[in-house]
Design a protein around this motif. Structure first.
Motif, PDB file in Angstrom:
ATOM      1  N   VAL A 123       0.854  -1.187   0.000  1.00  0.00           N
ATOM      2  CA  VAL A 123       0.000   0.000   0.000  1.00  0.00           C
ATOM      3  C   VAL A 123       0.891   1.239   0.000  1.00  0.00           C
ATOM      4  O   VAL A 123       1.873   1.319   0.747  1.00  0.00           O
ATOM      5  N   ASN A 124       0.551   2.203  -0.839  1.00  0.00           N
ATOM      6  CA  ASN A 124       1.326   3.437  -0.954  1.00  0.00           C
ATOM      7  C   ASN A 124       0.429   4.635  -0.642  1.00  0.00           C
ATOM      8  O   ASN A 124      -0.597   4.833  -1.307  1.00  0.00           O
ATOM      9  N   LEU A 125       0.826   5.418   0.362  1.00  0.00           N
ATOM     10  CA  LEU A 125       0.104   6.632   0.725  1.00  0.00           C
ATOM     11  C   LEU A 125       0.970   7.825   0.347  1.00  0.00           C
ATOM     12  O   LEU A 125       2.033   8.041   0.931  1.00  0.00           O
ATOM     13  N   PRO A 185      -2.703  12.478  -2.664  1.00  0.00           N
ATOM     14  CA  PRO A 185      -2.789  13.578  -1.701  1.00  0.00           C
ATOM     15  C   PRO A 185      -4.197  14.149  -1.558  1.00  0.00           C
ATOM     16  O   PRO A 185      -4.943  14.253  -2.542  1.00  0.00           O
ATOM     17  N   GLY A 186      -4.542  14.537  -0.333  1.00  0.00           N
ATOM     18  CA  GLY A 186      -5.801  15.212  -0.076  1.00  0.00           C
ATOM     19  C   GLY A 186      -7.002  14.318   0.071  1.00  0.00           C
ATOM     20  O   GLY A 186      -8.121  14.798   0.295  1.00  0.00           O
ATOM     21  N   VAL A 187      -6.825  13.003  -0.003  1.00  0.00           N
ATOM     22  CA  VAL A 187      -7.952  12.068   0.048  1.00  0.00           C
ATOM     23  C   VAL A 187      -8.342  11.785   1.499  1.00  0.00           C
ATOM     24  O   VAL A 187      -7.490  11.583   2.364  1.00  0.00           O
ATOM     25  N   VAL A 211      -6.480   2.885  -7.268  1.00  0.00           N
ATOM     26  CA  VAL A 211      -5.846   4.190  -7.113  1.00  0.00           C
ATOM     27  C   VAL A 211      -6.932   5.154  -6.638  1.00  0.00           C
ATOM     28  O   VAL A 211      -7.865   5.460  -7.386  1.00  0.00           O
ATOM     29  N   VAL A 212      -6.806   5.594  -5.391  1.00  0.00           N
ATOM     30  CA  VAL A 212      -7.855   6.408  -4.774  1.00  0.00           C
ATOM     31  C   VAL A 212      -7.499   7.876  -4.979  1.00  0.00           C
ATOM     32  O   VAL A 212      -6.548   8.386  -4.383  1.00  0.00           O
ATOM     33  N   THR A 213      -8.274   8.550  -5.814  1.00  0.00           N
ATOM     34  CA  THR A 213      -8.014   9.938  -6.173  1.00  0.00           C
ATOM     35  C   THR A 213      -8.994  10.904  -5.520  1.00  0.00           C
ATOM     36  O   THR A 213      -8.747  12.113  -5.501  1.00  0.00           O
ATOM     37  N   HIS A 219     -18.534   2.186   2.577  1.00  0.00           N
ATOM     38  CA  HIS A 219     -18.697   1.889   1.155  1.00  0.00           C
ATOM     39  C   HIS A 219     -17.497   1.083   0.670  1.00  0.00           C
ATOM     40  O   HIS A 219     -16.414   1.129   1.258  1.00  0.00           O
ATOM     41  N   VAL A 220     -17.718   0.343  -0.410  1.00  0.00           N
ATOM     42  CA  VAL A 220     -16.644  -0.352  -1.118  1.00  0.00           C
ATOM     43  C   VAL A 220     -16.295   0.471  -2.349  1.00  0.00           C
ATOM     44  O   VAL A 220     -17.187   0.893  -3.099  1.00  0.00           O
ATOM     45  N   ALA A 221     -15.003   0.699  -2.545  1.00  0.00           N
ATOM     46  CA  ALA A 221     -14.531   1.405  -3.741  1.00  0.00           C
ATOM     47  C   ALA A 221     -13.395   0.601  -4.354  1.00  0.00           C
ATOM     48  O   ALA A 221     -12.596  -0.015  -3.644  1.00  0.00           O
ATOM     49  N   ALA A 222     -13.321   0.619  -5.671  1.00  0.00           N
ATOM     50  CA  ALA A 222     -12.257  -0.117  -6.357  1.00  0.00           C
ATOM     51  C   ALA A 222     -12.063   0.449  -7.744  1.00  0.00           C
ATOM     52  O   ALA A 222     -12.943   1.108  -8.300  1.00  0.00           O
ATOM     53  N   GLY A 223     -10.884   0.171  -8.312  1.00  0.00           N
ATOM     54  CA  GLY A 223     -10.595   0.560  -9.684  1.00  0.00           C
ATOM     55  C   GLY A 223      -9.553   1.645  -9.780  1.00  0.00           C
ATOM     56  O   GLY A 223      -9.033   2.142  -8.788  1.00  0.00           O
ATOM     57  N   ASN A 224      -9.231   2.021 -11.015  1.00  0.00           N
ATOM     58  CA  ASN A 224      -8.260   3.077 -11.294  1.00  0.00           C
ATOM     59  C   ASN A 224      -8.855   4.006 -12.356  1.00  0.00           C
ATOM     60  O   ASN A 224      -8.877   3.674 -13.537  1.00  0.00           O
ATOM     61  N   PRO A 225      -9.346   5.172 -11.909  1.00  0.00           N
ATOM     62  CA  PRO A 225      -9.440   5.628 -10.517  1.00  0.00           C
ATOM     63  C   PRO A 225     -10.532   4.884  -9.757  1.00  0.00           C
ATOM     64  O   PRO A 225     -11.475   4.379 -10.371  1.00  0.00           O
ATOM     65  N   ALA A 226     -10.406   4.837  -8.437  1.00  0.00           N
ATOM     66  CA  ALA A 226     -11.368   4.101  -7.624  1.00  0.00           C
ATOM     67  C   ALA A 226     -12.748   4.750  -7.704  1.00  0.00           C
ATOM     68  O   ALA A 226     -12.883   5.969  -7.639  1.00  0.00           O
TER      69      ALA A 226
END
Length: 218
Positions: free
Chosen positions: A133-135, A175-177, A190-192, A199-206
């Motif tokens: 995981v990368n923050l 940043p900023g998420v 990738v959470v932008t 909630h469940v989120a997924a994908g690029n962008p999520a």
């Protein structure tokens, strides 16, 4: 009024220059601390907590939390029990500065995670990270003339992750998420943008996939 230091600008989320002596030294200190943590073999839980957050003689801790550890008990099992609510970090880990990272009780960080903490990175209690995981709380200007390699400025925005989240392996958070309480982020996402609680989120962008039905509340 004195001009703000580059560190002060960084902490405020303003443009700052990272390759000044004080910030280069801060990253070197944290790199040394991470290397020491990552090279530690089988050791008691107390020792891992010391290396993560408590300064020892001639050893820098990774984060800036020097709350005294509880007195050591003769019984190793009982002594380890004293640290059951401390964050659990699997080596190796990479952190840029350390003083901008705050992990809540019972957080689990799997191996090969990266914290670029130009601005604060805050993770709520009981949240779990998969591997890799990368923050990224740091970023750079889009204009290449302003960016100017290591000579130019950079900036950052805080990352906030709520309690009881599950962040899948190979997730990148930008940043900023802000990720709300009880969220699941699918592996490789990738959470932008912000993700609301439960909630469940997924994908690029999520993207939001569905709401989580739970008895847990805000």
């Amino acid at each position: 009024m004195a001009e703000p230091t580059e560190k002060e600008k960084m902490l405020r989320g303003e443009l700052f220059r990272a390759f000044t002596p004080d910030l280069v030294a801060a990253r070197a200190r944290c790199k040394y601390a991470c290397n020491h943590f990552n090279k530690t073999d089988e050791v008691p839980r107390r020792r891992l907590v010391e290396l993560w957050r408590d300064t020892l003689a001639n050893i820098n801790s990774i984060i800036d939390d020097h709350t005294p550890l509880p007195a050591q008990l003769d019984d190793p099992v009982a002594d380890e029990e004293q640290f059951k609510h401390e964050p659990w970090i699997e080596a190796p880990i990479k952190v840029d500065y350390g003083f901008n990272v705050t992990l809540g009780e019972g957080v689990f960080v799997n191996f090969n995670c990266v914290f670029i903490d130009s601005c604060p990175i805050t993770v709520g209690a009981r949240t779990m990270f998969g591997p890799n995981v990368n923050l990224f709380a740091g970023t750079h200007p889009l204009d290449p003339a302003l960016r100017n390699g290591t000579e130019g400025p950079e900036m950052g925005k805080p990352i906030t992750i709520g309690e009881d989240c599950w962040i899948g392996g190979n997730v990148i958070v930008l940043p900023g998420v802000t990720i709300g309480k009880g969220v699941t982020i699918g592996a490789g996402s990738v959470v932008t943008k912000d993700v609301p609680s439960f909630h469940v989120a997924a994908g690029n962008p999520a993207r939001i996939i569905r709401k989580i039905e739970t008895a847990m509340t805000e």
